[in-house]
Design a protein around this motif. Structure first.
Motif, PDB file in Angstrom:
ATOM      1  N   GLU A 104      85.443 -73.577 -47.239  1.00  0.00           N
ATOM      2  CA  GLU A 104      86.820 -73.326 -46.811  1.00  0.00           C
ATOM      3  C   GLU A 104      87.201 -74.225 -45.639  1.00  0.00           C
ATOM      4  OE1 GLU A 104      86.872 -69.180 -45.966  1.00  0.00           O
ATOM      5  OE2 GLU A 104      87.401 -68.606 -48.016  1.00  0.00           O
ATOM      6  N   ILE A 142      96.967 -70.626 -58.598  1.00  0.00           N
ATOM      7  CA  ILE A 142      95.698 -70.246 -57.968  1.00  0.00           C
ATOM      8  C   ILE A 142      95.263 -68.925 -58.602  1.00  0.00           C
ATOM      9  CG2 ILE A 142      94.517 -69.650 -55.814  1.00  0.00           C
ATOM     10  CD1 ILE A 142      96.630 -71.233 -54.314  1.00  0.00           C
ATOM     11  N   LYS A 143      94.110 -68.940 -59.300  1.00  0.00           N
ATOM     12  CA  LYS A 143      93.650 -67.760 -60.030  1.00  0.00           C
ATOM     13  C   LYS A 143      92.524 -67.049 -59.283  1.00  0.00           C
ATOM     14  CE  LYS A 143      94.848 -69.772 -64.523  1.00  0.00           C
ATOM     15  NZ  LYS A 143      94.362 -70.141 -65.869  1.00  0.00           N
ATOM     16  N   ASN A 144      92.437 -65.720 -59.478  1.00  0.00           N
ATOM     17  CA  ASN A 144      91.329 -64.959 -58.908  1.00  0.00           C
ATOM     18  C   ASN A 144      90.144 -64.979 -59.859  1.00  0.00           C
ATOM     19  OD1 ASN A 144      91.927 -63.137 -60.967  1.00  0.00           O
ATOM     20  ND2 ASN A 144      93.005 -61.718 -59.625  1.00  0.00           N
ATOM     21  N   ASN A 145      89.067 -64.254 -59.523  1.00  0.00           N
ATOM     22  CA  ASN A 145      87.867 -64.293 -60.354  1.00  0.00           C
ATOM     23  C   ASN A 145      88.048 -63.626 -61.709  1.00  0.00           C
ATOM     24  OD1 ASN A 145      88.021 -61.676 -59.482  1.00  0.00           O
ATOM     25  ND2 ASN A 145      86.101 -61.686 -58.335  1.00  0.00           N
ATOM     26  N   LYS A 146      89.181 -62.935 -61.898  1.00  0.00           N
ATOM     27  CA  LYS A 146      89.485 -62.344 -63.202  1.00  0.00           C
ATOM     28  C   LYS A 146      90.385 -63.245 -64.046  1.00  0.00           C
ATOM     29  CE  LYS A 146      89.036 -57.555 -61.622  1.00  0.00           C
ATOM     30  NZ  LYS A 146      89.728 -56.251 -61.468  1.00  0.00           N
ATOM     31  N   GLU A 160      97.299 -65.371 -58.709  1.00  0.00           N
ATOM     32  CA  GLU A 160      97.678 -64.578 -57.545  1.00  0.00           C
ATOM     33  C   GLU A 160      98.667 -65.309 -56.649  1.00  0.00           C
ATOM     34  OE1 GLU A 160      94.152 -63.370 -55.484  1.00  0.00           O
ATOM     35  OE2 GLU A 160      93.966 -61.558 -56.703  1.00  0.00           O
ATOM     36  N   ASN A 161      98.482 -66.631 -56.533  1.00  0.00           N
ATOM     37  CA  ASN A 161      99.345 -67.434 -55.667  1.00  0.00           C
ATOM     38  C   ASN A 161      99.605 -68.777 -56.323  1.00  0.00           C
ATOM     39  OD1 ASN A 161      97.219 -65.968 -53.455  1.00  0.00           O
ATOM     40  ND2 ASN A 161      99.393 -65.617 -53.147  1.00  0.00           N
ATOM     41  N   ASP A 221     103.321 -66.733 -52.373  1.00  0.00           N
ATOM     42  CA  ASP A 221     102.934 -65.496 -53.047  1.00  0.00           C
ATOM     43  C   ASP A 221     103.840 -65.276 -54.258  1.00  0.00           C
ATOM     44  OD1 ASP A 221     105.360 -64.516 -52.148  1.00  0.00           O
ATOM     45  OD2 ASP A 221     104.499 -63.226 -50.602  1.00  0.00           O
TER      46      ASP A 221
END
Length: 453
Positions: free
Chosen positions: A203, A298-302, A306-307, A221
């Motif tokens: 990061e 921007i994707k989450n782990n699923k 999300e953004n 968002d």
């Protein structure tokens, strides 16, 4: 009442099954043991009986002590239940008294610390910590005993001396409000800590890259609100600090005709699409007049978006250059249209890439008919094609010096032969390679016919 008890046998106050079980393998004179007692109201509870034989007034007698152990039995049952559950768990679990002495550990605890269970029962919890860590452990246990529950990270020591970080989720085991044991539940988080450190380092690297980027970088968002903007973005839009960025309406910085494109690109990003558009900024809302904006999900782990990551790159200089080039092109096209001479351009294979209005008029073709055609086959007398092509090929290869002015005949669409006086210049790319020829030609047919007469 006392008078109701005097004269009765101990067996009169316990269940037959309990008394029979207690007397198994015992002599009649030994009644010491645990029994299920029966109260006057018929309720059953656990008792512990201790009988001592004595001499009384010259004869044999017994002093019998009876103690209610119902609460202790319930506590033991509860502890046994916890132990049973702990034995089935892969999590490291240990029970200790309030002095830290271990009364139980499951296999996971023992194995995690490099021991067998029998090696550590009766030992103190301090054996699992370095001297430096014991100070923190003491504070941890003080809070645990005071609050009844406490969680946190603690460094543990294995039998071989190696250490690892564990997340402890501890509580005080109570029965009817009475504290009995400290229960420690430990999870080795070494790999998790490494992953967190790696993620933090990653990061930091990406943050450094984003902050050093010459582009404006934003994260939006689901409502299109700015939740991050880099330093370059703050400067570009005249935002004083990150705190003000949350109220920055980036859409209002885009002119109306391009705003709809940006909103559509944002919606598409939340459906997983990556889109790049060109926009113009409202005067005074950005230091850049024109920008190229890329919207990236921007994707989450699923795998859910999300953004949205938005990168805006300054295109002002490019747009100005394109505008200047277009203006120059328009001027050149106007010149070509009004020029009184033939203007023609050939690529390195002799194909026509440009010819002006005058050239089409002299050759008898409509505008656009000759572009892409072989100049030599279409517009030269057949008897001249072979020789002229050889000279042209040598020019393109740099083997022959260009003759800047010469005359040669051409054939019109109707088959009429015209004599053209040519002025030529070679065309080269950015590395100096010859890529074609540009020629300006004047029809000198009448002059040459007159001179022959």
């Amino acid at each position: 009442k006392i008078e109701e008890i005097v004269g009765k046998n101990i067996s009169d106050f316990v269940t037959k099954e309990s008394f029979a079980k207690g007397q198994k393998n015992k002599t009649k004179v030994n009644i010491t043991g645990e029994y299920e007692a029966v109260r006057k109201d018929g309720s059953i509870f656990a008792i512990e009986v201790v009988a001592d034989n004595i001499k009384y007034k010259g004869g044999n007698a017994r002093i019998v002590t009876v103690r209610d152990i119902e609460e202790r039995k319930k506590a033991e049952e509860k502890i046994e239940l916890y132990k049973f559950l702990a034995d089935q768990s892969e999590q490291e679990i240990a029970f200790a008294d309030f002095e830290g002495e271990l009364v139980y550990v499951n296999d996971a605890w023992a194995k995690g610390h490099g021991y067998k269970p029998e090696e550590i029962i009766g030992k103190n919890l301090a054996m699992f910590h370095t001297k430096e860590e014991l100070h923190n452990v003491k504070k941890f246990n003080q809070i645990l005993i005071k609050n009844g529950q406490y969680s946190g990270e603690v460094v543990h020591k294995r039998k071989d001396g190696t250490t690892y970080t564990s997340f402890m989720n501890n509580f005080v085991l109570k029965v009817k409000g009475k504290p009995l044991y400290l229960v420690a539940m430990s999870t080795d988080i070494t790999e998790k800590k490494k992953a967190e450190e790696a993620l933090k380092e990653s990061e930091e690297k990406y943050r450094t890259l984003v902050q050093s980027s010459p582009d404006c970088v934003k994260v939006l968002d689901k409502n299109g609100k700015v939740i991050f903007i880099n330093d370059q973005g703050l400067k570009e839009h005249g935002i004083k600090n990150v705190g003000e960025a949350s109220g920055f309406d980036w859409k209002c910085s885009i002119v109306n005709k391009d705003r709809e494109k940006a909103e559509k690109a944002l919606r598409g990003a939340f459906f997983g699409d990556t889109t790049t558009i060109e926009i113009k900024h409202v005067e005074g809302k950005s230091k850049h007049d024109y920008c190229m904006m890329s919207f990236v999900p921007i994707k989450n782990n699923k795998g859910l978006v999300e953004n949205v990551y938005v990168v805006s790159r300054d295109m002002t200089d490019k747009k100005k250059a394109e505008k200047a080039l277009l203006e120059e092109k328009e001027k050149a096209e106007k010149y070509l249209k009004i020029a009184g001479a033939i203007i023609i351009s050939l690529d390195s294979h002799g194909r026509i890439t440009l010819i002006n209005k005058k050239g089409n008029e002299i050759l008898g073709y409509k505008n656009g008919d000759l572009v892409g055609q072989d100049w030599f086959k279409c517009c030269l007398p057949q008897e001249n094609v072979s020789d002229v092509k050889k000279v042209f090929s040598a020019l393109m290869q740099g083997k022959k010096k260009l003759i800047e002015h010469y005359e040669n005949p051409i054939i019109t669409k109707k088959g009429e032969e015209r004599i053209i006086g040519w002025y030529n210049v070679l065309l080269k790319d950015e590395v100096g390679k010859i890529i074609g020829i540009l020629s300006s030609g004047e029809d000198v047919t009448e002059e040459r016919v007159s001179s022959r007469k």
